[in-house]
Scaffold this active site. Sequence first.
Site, short mmCIF file in Angstrom:
data_model
loop_
_atom_site.label_atom_id
_atom_site.label_comp_id
_atom_site.label_asym_id
_atom_site.label_seq_id
_atom_site.Cartn_x
_atom_site.Cartn_y
_atom_site.Cartn_z
N ASP A 107 23.23 80.57 39.50
CA ASP A 107 24.52 80.41 40.17
C ASP A 107 24.30 80.15 41.66
O ASP A 107 23.23 80.45 42.20
CB ASP A 107 25.37 81.67 40.00
CG ASP A 107 25.79 81.90 38.56
OD1 ASP A 107 25.70 80.97 37.74
OD2 ASP A 107 26.22 83.04 38.25
N ARG A 158 25.00 71.92 37.57
CA ARG A 158 26.37 72.27 37.18
C ARG A 158 27.25 72.06 38.42
O ARG A 158 27.09 72.74 39.43
CB ARG A 158 26.44 73.74 36.75
CG ARG A 158 27.86 74.27 36.51
CD ARG A 158 27.93 75.79 36.66
NE ARG A 158 27.06 76.48 35.74
CZ ARG A 158 26.61 77.73 35.94
NH1 ARG A 158 26.90 78.38 37.05
NH2 ARG A 158 25.81 78.29 35.05
#
Length: 279
Positions: A107, A158
Amino acid sequence: MIPPIASRFVADTTVPGTLDYVSDCNDEGLGVIVNLLGEHYHERGPADEDADEYCRLASELIRRDLDGCLSVKPSQIGIDVGPDVFAANFQRIVEAAADDDVFVWCDMEDHTTTDTTVDAIEATARDHPHGVGVAIQANLKRTHDDLRRLADVPAAVRLVKGAYDEPSSVAYESKAAVDEAYEAHLEYLFREFDRGVAVGSHDPQMLELATDLHEECGTPFEIQMLMGVREDAQRELVRKGYEVNQYVPYGDKWMQYFYRRVRERKENALFALRAIVGV
């Protein structure tokens, strides 16, 4: 125990319960990205402990023959302790996961961590090509340069809009500007990243753009959405033949995560209110 009001957004407090949830998602055609809740550790002990659990979790996913991967937060595995601690723990998780053929996402947190995070992804991808990926935030003004850097790295990207309250000197502040940046970055990814794109969005406009770009460019892609957010849409996308992966948090640090989800979206706040008053 997670109260019903929060269990929409958090799978379970335990690994077995979470893996049961992953299995249920798989039965409906959804892949799962599993995240152990925890962040902003300032001592090495908790960071190492969470890294240990991720290593074990990779083995458990394979043992139960589940379609799942991992997603870790830099501040969870030591970036606030030191960049070397984060890099070492991330490398250790990726190596353990690679033994079980489990993909690992990293992340992205606030802009002060971006360089260290991208450095770790680039270094790890050299040893484990196509085994890692990173979230990149469209609201940051630096993102085009980061994507150009990652274009030649054997790692997945992402693309998300970005949820951190960043200063205007480094980030776009208006929704329109962030949307415009997301669209531009998405087009770049579909044209330059032939190995695939992860579209991290619940926005119907962005998902429609992604499907159009896929038709135009032929670039493979997947859609990534949060547990508890537009789940009917997730299942409808699966029925249409798209690859959808649900981001699934678990663990006993659920309260902070739940309240963040409620603050982020009006729809989530309304759901919580209905649950409280029993409507």
